[in-house]
Write a protein that holds these residues in place. Structure first.
Motif, PDB file in Angstrom:
ATOM      1  N   SER A 424       0.992  -1.093  -0.021  1.00 22.34           N
ATOM      2  CA  SER A 424       0.076  -0.065   0.096  1.00 22.34           C
ATOM      3  C   SER A 424       0.863   1.368  -0.091  1.00 22.34           C
ATOM      4  CB  SER A 424      -0.891  -0.014   1.260  1.00 22.34           C
ATOM      5  OG  SER A 424      -1.893   1.180   1.092  1.00 22.34           O
ATOM      6  N   ASN A 425       0.338   2.238  -0.394  1.00 19.11           N
ATOM      7  CA  ASN A 425       1.023   3.657  -0.604  1.00 19.11           C
ATOM      8  C   ASN A 425       0.416   4.736  -0.128  1.00 19.11           C
ATOM      9  OD1 ASN A 425       3.012   5.501  -1.523  1.00 19.11           O
ATOM     10  ND2 ASN A 425       2.551   5.147  -3.483  1.00 19.11           N
ATOM     11  N   PRO A 426       0.087   4.808   1.168  1.00 22.70           N
ATOM     12  CA  PRO A 426      -0.670   5.522   1.931  1.00 22.70           C
ATOM     13  C   PRO A 426      -0.147   7.058   1.823  1.00 22.70           C
ATOM     14  CG  PRO A 426       0.241   4.361   3.721  1.00 22.70           C
ATOM     15  CD  PRO A 426       0.639   3.572   2.490  1.00 22.70           C
ATOM     16  N   ALA A 427       1.247   7.435   1.522  1.00 20.27           N
ATOM     17  CA  ALA A 427       1.632   8.654   1.239  1.00 20.27           C
ATOM     18  C   ALA A 427       0.960   9.347  -0.026  1.00 20.27           C
ATOM     19  CB  ALA A 427       3.052   8.806   1.418  1.00 20.27           C
ATOM     20  N   VAL A 428       0.194   8.481  -0.615  1.00 18.56           N
ATOM     21  CA  VAL A 428      -0.490   9.176  -1.813  1.00 18.56           C
ATOM     22  C   VAL A 428      -2.053   8.914  -1.662  1.00 18.56           C
ATOM     23  CG1 VAL A 428      -0.889   9.151  -4.220  1.00 18.56           C
ATOM     24  CG2 VAL A 428       1.219   8.828  -3.147  1.00 18.56           C
ATOM     25  N   SER A 429      -2.488   7.450  -1.050  1.00 18.35           N
ATOM     26  CA  SER A 429      -3.874   7.115  -1.177  1.00 18.35           C
ATOM     27  C   SER A 429      -4.558   7.375   0.064  1.00 18.35           C
ATOM     28  CB  SER A 429      -3.909   5.839  -1.297  1.00 18.35           C
ATOM     29  OG  SER A 429      -3.156   5.007  -0.438  1.00 18.35           O
ATOM     30  N   ALA A 430      -4.191   7.988   1.387  1.00 17.37           N
ATOM     31  CA  ALA A 430      -4.831   8.387   2.321  1.00 17.37           C
ATOM     32  C   ALA A 430      -5.419   9.706   2.280  1.00 17.37           C
ATOM     33  CB  ALA A 430      -3.934   8.070   3.515  1.00 17.37           C
ATOM     34  N   PRO A 431      -6.325   9.988   3.070  1.00 10.53           N
ATOM     35  CA  PRO A 431      -7.087  11.509   2.739  1.00 10.53           C
ATOM     36  C   PRO A 431      -6.258  12.333   3.746  1.00 10.53           C
ATOM     37  CG  PRO A 431      -8.140   9.978   4.507  1.00 10.53           C
ATOM     38  CD  PRO A 431      -7.391   9.310   3.725  1.00 10.53           C
ATOM     39  N   ASN A 432      -6.346  13.575   3.459  1.00  9.35           N
ATOM     40  CA  ASN A 432      -5.900  14.589   4.469  1.00  9.35           C
ATOM     41  C   ASN A 432      -4.129  14.258   4.717  1.00  9.35           C
ATOM     42  OD1 ASN A 432      -5.393  16.768   6.262  1.00  9.35           O
ATOM     43  ND2 ASN A 432      -6.407  15.616   8.022  1.00  9.35           N
ATOM     44  N   LEU A 433      -3.288  14.414   3.482  1.00 10.80           N
ATOM     45  CA  LEU A 433      -1.958  13.941   3.480  1.00 10.80           C
ATOM     46  C   LEU A 433      -1.200  14.738   4.196  1.00 10.80           C
ATOM     47  CD1 LEU A 433      -1.384  12.623  -0.104  1.00 10.80           C
ATOM     48  CD2 LEU A 433      -1.609  11.391   1.929  1.00 10.80           C
ATOM     49  N   ASN A 434      -1.385  16.092   4.293  1.00 12.90           N
ATOM     50  CA  ASN A 434      -0.548  16.726   4.987  1.00 12.90           C
ATOM     51  C   ASN A 434      -0.271  16.179   6.668  1.00 12.90           C
ATOM     52  OD1 ASN A 434       0.577  18.898   3.220  1.00 12.90           O
ATOM     53  ND2 ASN A 434      -1.520  19.674   3.468  1.00 12.90           N
ATOM     54  N   TYR A 435      -1.168  15.838   7.092  1.00 18.35           N
ATOM     55  CA  TYR A 435      -1.422  14.986   8.299  1.00 18.35           C
ATOM     56  C   TYR A 435      -0.640  13.684   8.229  1.00 18.35           C
ATOM     57  CZ  TYR A 435      -3.182  12.677  12.551  1.00 18.35           C
ATOM     58  OH  TYR A 435      -3.463  11.852  13.327  1.00 18.35           O
ATOM     59  N   VAL A 678     -10.921  15.562  -9.624  1.00 17.63           N
ATOM     60  CA  VAL A 678      -9.379  15.362  -9.977  1.00 17.63           C
ATOM     61  C   VAL A 678      -8.982  13.976  -9.777  1.00 17.63           C
ATOM     62  CG1 VAL A 678      -7.019  16.096  -9.063  1.00 17.63           C
ATOM     63  CG2 VAL A 678      -8.782  17.724  -8.872  1.00 17.63           C
ATOM     64  N   PRO A 679      -8.228  13.411 -10.594  1.00 20.07           N
ATOM     65  CA  PRO A 679      -8.053  12.063 -10.448  1.00 20.07           C
ATOM     66  C   PRO A 679      -6.712  11.807  -9.589  1.00 20.07           C
ATOM     67  CG  PRO A 679      -6.955  12.758 -12.428  1.00 20.07           C
ATOM     68  CD  PRO A 679      -7.909  13.914 -12.099  1.00 20.07           C
ATOM     69  N   TYR A 680      -6.652  10.826  -8.728  1.00 19.94           N
ATOM     70  CA  TYR A 680      -5.706  10.847  -7.335  1.00 19.94           C
ATOM     71  C   TYR A 680      -4.490   9.917  -7.789  1.00 19.94           C
ATOM     72  CZ  TYR A 680      -6.435   6.140  -5.571  1.00 19.94           C
ATOM     73  OH  TYR A 680      -6.337   4.463  -5.361  1.00 19.94           O
ATOM     74  N   SER A 681      -4.196   9.568  -8.701  1.00 25.54           N
ATOM     75  CA  SER A 681      -3.089   8.578  -8.766  1.00 25.54           C
ATOM     76  C   SER A 681      -1.748   9.127  -9.038  1.00 25.54           C
ATOM     77  CB  SER A 681      -3.031   7.803 -10.197  1.00 25.54           C
ATOM     78  OG  SER A 681      -4.531   7.137 -10.141  1.00 25.54           O
ATOM     79  N   PHE A 682      -1.516  10.425  -8.348  1.00 25.70           N
ATOM     80  CA  PHE A 682      -0.186  11.295  -8.572  1.00 25.70           C
ATOM     81  C   PHE A 682       0.459  11.573  -7.209  1.00 25.70           C
ATOM     82  CE2 PHE A 682      -2.605  11.459 -12.144  1.00 25.70           C
ATOM     83  CZ  PHE A 682      -1.810  11.454 -13.413  1.00 25.70           C
ATOM     84  N   GLY A 683       1.691  11.655  -6.997  1.00 21.92           N
ATOM     85  CA  GLY A 683       2.262  11.735  -5.834  1.00 21.92           C
ATOM     86  C   GLY A 683       3.025  13.012  -5.302  1.00 21.92           C
ATOM     87  N   HIS A 684       3.571  13.088  -4.335  1.00 19.94           N
ATOM     88  CA  HIS A 684       4.064  14.307  -3.712  1.00 19.94           C
ATOM     89  C   HIS A 684       3.066  15.665  -4.152  1.00 19.94           C
ATOM     90  CE1 HIS A 684       7.820  11.574  -4.953  1.00 19.94           C
ATOM     91  NE2 HIS A 684       7.541  11.954  -3.599  1.00 19.94           N
ATOM     92  N   ASP A 685       3.570  16.767  -4.346  1.00 19.20           N
ATOM     93  CA  ASP A 685       2.752  18.193  -4.557  1.00 19.20           C
ATOM     94  C   ASP A 685       1.443  17.774  -5.470  1.00 19.20           C
ATOM     95  OD1 ASP A 685       4.675  19.015  -3.026  1.00 19.20           O
ATOM     96  OD2 ASP A 685       5.425  20.292  -4.598  1.00 19.20           O
ATOM     97  N   GLU A 686       1.557  16.711  -6.367  1.00 21.48           N
ATOM     98  CA  GLU A 686       0.250  16.696  -7.012  1.00 21.48           C
ATOM     99  C   GLU A 686      -0.858  15.765  -6.671  1.00 21.48           C
ATOM    100  OE1 GLU A 686       2.170  14.600 -10.547  1.00 21.48           O
ATOM    101  OE2 GLU A 686       2.448  16.530 -11.648  1.00 21.48           O
ATOM    102  N   SER A 687      -0.595  15.360  -5.470  1.00 19.15           N
ATOM    103  CA  SER A 687      -1.828  14.513  -4.720  1.00 19.15           C
ATOM    104  C   SER A 687      -2.896  15.130  -4.313  1.00 19.15           C
ATOM    105  CB  SER A 687      -1.157  13.634  -3.543  1.00 19.15           C
ATOM    106  OG  SER A 687      -0.077  12.913  -3.726  1.00 19.15           O
ATOM    107  N   ILE A 688      -3.973  14.900  -4.801  1.00 17.54           N
ATOM    108  CA  ILE A 688      -5.154  15.615  -4.648  1.00 17.54           C
ATOM    109  C   ILE A 688      -5.577  15.238  -3.224  1.00 17.54           C
ATOM    110  CG2 ILE A 688      -7.137  13.619  -5.410  1.00 17.54           C
ATOM    111  CD1 ILE A 688      -7.408  17.606  -5.254  1.00 17.54           C
ATOM    112  N   ASN A 689      -5.265  14.147  -2.498  1.00 16.81           N
ATOM    113  CA  ASN A 689      -5.308  13.721  -1.219  1.00 16.81           C
ATOM    114  C   ASN A 689      -4.727  14.618  -0.203  1.00 16.81           C
ATOM    115  OD1 ASN A 689      -7.110  11.803  -1.226  1.00 16.81           O
ATOM    116  ND2 ASN A 689      -5.655  10.070  -1.764  1.00 16.81           N
ATOM    117  N   LEU A 690      -3.845  15.729  -0.671  1.00 15.67           N
ATOM    118  CA  LEU A 690      -3.570  16.977   0.217  1.00 15.67           C
ATOM    119  C   LEU A 690      -4.903  17.736   0.638  1.00 15.67           C
ATOM    120  CD1 LEU A 690      -0.400  17.988  -1.851  1.00 15.67           C
ATOM    121  CD2 LEU A 690      -0.431  16.946   0.503  1.00 15.67           C
TER     122      LEU A 690
END
Ligand SMILES: Nc1nc2c(c(=O)[nH]1)N[C@H]1C(S)=C(S)[C@@H](COP(=O)(O)OP(=O)(O)OC[C@H]3O[C@@H](n4cnc5c(=O)[nH]c(N)nc54)[C@H](O)[C@@H]3O)O[C@H]1N2
Ligand SMILES: Nc1nc2c(c(=O)[nH]1)N[C@H]1C(S)=C(S)[C@@H](COP(=O)(O)OP(=O)(O)OC[C@H]3O[C@@H](n4cnc5c(=O)[nH]c(N)nc54)[C@H](O)[C@@H]3O)O[C@H]1N2
Ligand code: SF4
Ligand SMILES: [Mo]
Length: 721
Positions: A424-435, A678-690
């Motif tokens: 799993s890759n929660p640094a992209v897939s979890a909600p509220n990623l800053n936290y 927004v599609p969510y399959s992108f990492g770092h600053d591009e993650s919509i889960n931020l």
């Protein structure tokens, strides 16, 4: 491909190649594929669809045809990595290659240290369901018997847990589909809610189109005009987060217009009268007020579903990833229960299971509250059964844990200090990623097992290289509930090892070898796993590898060697509640956790595109897929774009109460005016889960990925990404 004398399509075997029968690594469709293996190099070199696979009949999507490129990809992790510089946590930097011995020694020392100082439950396991049943089963046992911790949960919390909760409440059992996929094209009406089927389960589409071609009907509920919505007979373009009102509105019409099956309701269900009373409020006009859907369309949808001799209610994450996801599932399931369109061929209810083993992976003990066979940790009888099977005392069985997202809360307060993350890759897939990213960074010790360096590996102290699906064997349960066989096509790349082997070796070093050392091969794990499920309602005992091969898969429950399995559920009209009846649920409407207001006037919803899979860690590395969809974007309706004075491809700032990101605008009429996607399959600053909200469904603990309030800012100075 070639045709034999009778016109049947057959696969061609090229010189110096063999074909290995297996299934795709990605979604719950688990399309049949043959991996082409060069017999000189013994490496995977390509793929051919399996025309003989009854579910998908040779069909595959763009991800499936390129999946084979994962195995020998140059980004594969070949050796364990150890981080020497903790200050670089959260980045790709600061790792060095190490031997397995060194990595195991470090993990063992750190895990023991944490448990000595802070107790057994200071460790946690966060898992995923792209793994075989055998691996999922062993991960549960590894956590509870190997690490002796209560804290284990998995990414199905973000995926299937609302469907599971809804089915358990309505039927008393959670099998994602009550009928096989080979029934779909023969039904008369499909009611499809919150599923972008043509992009997310593309190889289902030939069966869906066939219904319309035979004169049947297709109803789609989605805030966006997705490819399936475009061809629907009725497209209910709903405001995100309001499905329960729509379900109640349709139920009311079905009742008022006498589409109910009185005999079925009386003999096989409970709860009809309360539900009838509750839904009276939901007139087409009132329902329209909440959902934003034209009342005429709601009336038409109820009529088409009500009149159809056979019909299937289907749904996916669009309705499930809400704070009332469980209620939405039961709400739409009510349609089948009051009309009696269930428990017979060509009629029923199905969720489109997401991940490859999204079904099996939730049944065998990776969930915070579950043990193998879908037994419950809260049930002392179940604990007794599984403890006896594992050879531990029932008092040693850890208590139920908490859900995936809630584990981050326990990490923040330092109840949990160590994490074993796999698949799993929660640094992209979890909600509220800053936290979430902050909490992961502050962990005392983190291990991540993956075959590519994911965004989550960047937070780890030790990264363990695992095999891909093509380098190991085992079973997976597809979206129908059909147990199928994954076969090994190639030896593991580099020093990578299958997850089950890593866990056994770690358990041995942690002094728990006596519970694991008898397992030497994937087949040994499979045999133990079938035994562990025996007697649970998700009973796989009779699903031997031989039977799976002979029968093109085995549907659970399959209790014994001579039981062929159960393609259709409830044919005897017996549901799994103690009185044998299904529950029709009276469900009052409630709004999403966060409604638009003056400051955040837009509804943000998130999801997928056909070219990427989940967090994108696998598909962003495949050149063809990345070329087709190299970056995220925000879909905006033309009228909204005009209001903000923004143009196609212009970069804007999108923000919510939790975070912000910069996206290119994609202007499209295929979305509601009040909604952005927004599609969510992108990492770092591009993650919509931020930006997404971490509000959870009270029953499934599923985050509300599908609805929160957002705002767009046009940038004064043009930004280049
Ligand atoms: N290409 C591709 N396929 C995949 C995956 C992938 O990542 N990429 N992932 C797999 C997995 S794990 C999963 S879970 C499935 C997901 O499969 P789907 O659930 O079909 O995919 P999503 O894009 O998450 O959401 C589906 C639709 O829900 C709509 N929606 C948003 N909000 C609402 C709402 O409030 N109500 C309703 N009715 N609809 C709403 C969205 O507009 C979207 O079109 O796909 C599987 N298949
Ligand atoms: N905003 C928003 N967020 C969402 C969703 C959404 O719709 N919107 N959808 C949610 C849903 S439905 C899901 S399923 C989650 C999924 O989100 P994740 O759980 O993050 O899913 P993946 O990207 O598949 O992560 C799997 C990781 O494990 C690796 N992997 C694959 N197979 C194996 C294996 O056999 N062993 C090991 N050790 N590693 C393996 C892959 O390389 C990858 O890095 O995202 C959720 N997040
Ligand atoms: S539909 Fe799903 S299982 Fe089939 S090829 Fe595409 S990603 Fe793979
Ligand atoms: Mo999912």
């Amino acid at each position: 491909m070639q045709k034999d004398k009778s016109g049947k399509i057959e696969n061609v075997v090229h010189p110096n190649e063999k074909l290995v029968k297996t299934h795709c690594s990605y979604c719950g469709m688990q399309c049949g594929m043959n991996l082409r293996v060069n017999t000189v190099s013994n490496k995977i070199v390509g793929v051919e669809p399996r025309y003989d696979w009854p579910v998908t009949l040779g069909k595959m999507c763009p991800k499936g045809v390129t999946a084979y490129q994962q195995t020998n990809h140059s980004d594969r992790l070949l050796k364990p990595l150890i981080r020497d510089d903790a200050s670089l946590k959260g980045t790709k930097e600061g790792f060095r290659e190490a031997s397995w011995e060194e990595a195991y020694d470090l993990i063992t020392t750190k895990f023991k240290e944490l448990q000595t100082n802070y107790g057994k439950n200071s460790l946690s396991v966060y898992s995923g369901v792209s793994m075989t049943n055998e691996k999922c089963y062993l991960t549960g046992k590894f956590a509870r018997v190997g690490l002796q911790t209560r804290y284990i949960d998995y990414n199905g919390r973000f995926c299937m847990s609302s469907a599971a909760g809804g089915f358990l409440r309505s039927f008393g059992v959670d099998r994602g589909s009550t009928l096989p996929w080979t029934d779909i094209h023969e039904t008369d009406c499909i009611f499809m809610a919150g599923s972008n089927t043509a992009e997310c389960h593309p190889t289902s589409m030939f069966r869906v189109w066939a219904v319309q071609e035979r004169g049947g009907y297709l109803i789609v509920v989605d805030p966006r005009e997705t490819p399936i919505a475009r061809r629907a007979d009725v497209h209910l373009d709903i405001k995100p987060g309001t499905d329960l009102a729509l379900a109640n509105g349709i139920l009311n019409l079905l009742i008022q217009n006498n589409y109910t099956d009185e005999h079925f309701i009386k003999n096989h269900t409970n709860g009809f009268e309360e539900t009838k009373e509750l839904v009276k409020l939901f007139t087409p006009e009132y329902t329209s007020e909440i959902t934003g859907v034209d009342p005429e369309k709601i009336i038409r949808a109820a009529e088409l579903y009500g009149k159809a001799p056979n019909a299937i209610v289907m749904f996916a994450r669009g309705i499930e990833q809400q704070v009332k996801g469980v209620d939405n599932v039961s709400g739409y399931t009510n349609m089948a229960l009051i009309t009696g369109k269930i428990g017979r061929p060509k009629s029923g209810v199905a969720t489109l299971t997401g991940q490859g083993n999204g079904q099996g992976g939730r049944e065998h003990g990776q969930k915070a509250d579950a043990l193998p066979g879908y037994r419950k940790i809260a049930n002392p009888e179940h604990v007794k059964e599984v403890s006896a099977f594992w050879g531990i005392d029932p008092s040693e069985m850890p208590k139920p844990g908490v859900s995936a997202y809630e584990m981050f809360g326990l990490m923040e307060e330092k109840t949990i200090r160590g994490l074993y993350l796999l698949c799993s890759n929660p640094a992209v897939s979890a909600p509220n990623l800053n936290y979430v990213r902050k909490v992961m960074k502050e962990l005392d010790f983190m291990v991540c097992a993956d075959f590519y360096l994911s965004e989550s590996c960047e937070f780890a102290d030790v990264v363990l290289p695992t095999t891909t699906w093509s380098e190991d064997e085992g079973t997976v349960t597809n979206l129908e509930g059909r147990i199928i066989k994954i076969n090994k096509a190639q030896e593991p790349v580099g020093e990578s090892k299958p997850d089950w082997q890593i866990q056994i070796e770690l358990a041995e070093r942690l002094g728990r070898g006596k519970y694991f050392s008898h397992l030497k091969t994937a087949r040994d794990v499979a045999d133990e796993f079938r035994g562990a499920s025996k007697g649970g309602y998700a009973d796989y005992f009779g699903a031997t590898w031989d039977k799976i091969d002979k029968q093109d898969g085995v549907f659970w429950p399959c209790k014994s060697e001579d039981d062929p399995g159960t393609p259709h559920m409830f044919l005897d009209k017996k549901f799994y509640h103690p009185d044998g009846k299904a529950k029709i649920c009276a469900l009052p409407y409630r709004p999403p956790a966060e409604e638009p207001d003056e400051v955040y006037p837009l509804r943000l919803t998130t999801g997928r595109v056909v070219y990427h899979y989940l967090s994108g860690n696998q598909t962003r590395r495949i050149k063809f897929l990345n070329d087709m969809c190299p970056e995220p974007y925000v879909e905006v309706h033309p009228e909204k774009a005009m209001e903000y004075g923004i143009e196609h491809d212009e970069i804007i700032r999108l923000y919510t109460r939790r975070g912000q990101a910069f996206y290119k605008v994609k202007i499209t009429e295929a979305i509601r005016k009040d909604t952005v996607f927004v599609p969510y399959s992108f990492g770092h600053d591009e993650s919509i889960n931020l930006l997404t909200i971490d509000a959870l469904d009270p029953i499934s603990r599923m985050p509300e990925f599908k609805a929160c309030a957002a705002q767009i800012e046009k940038l004064e100075i043009k930004k280049v990404l």
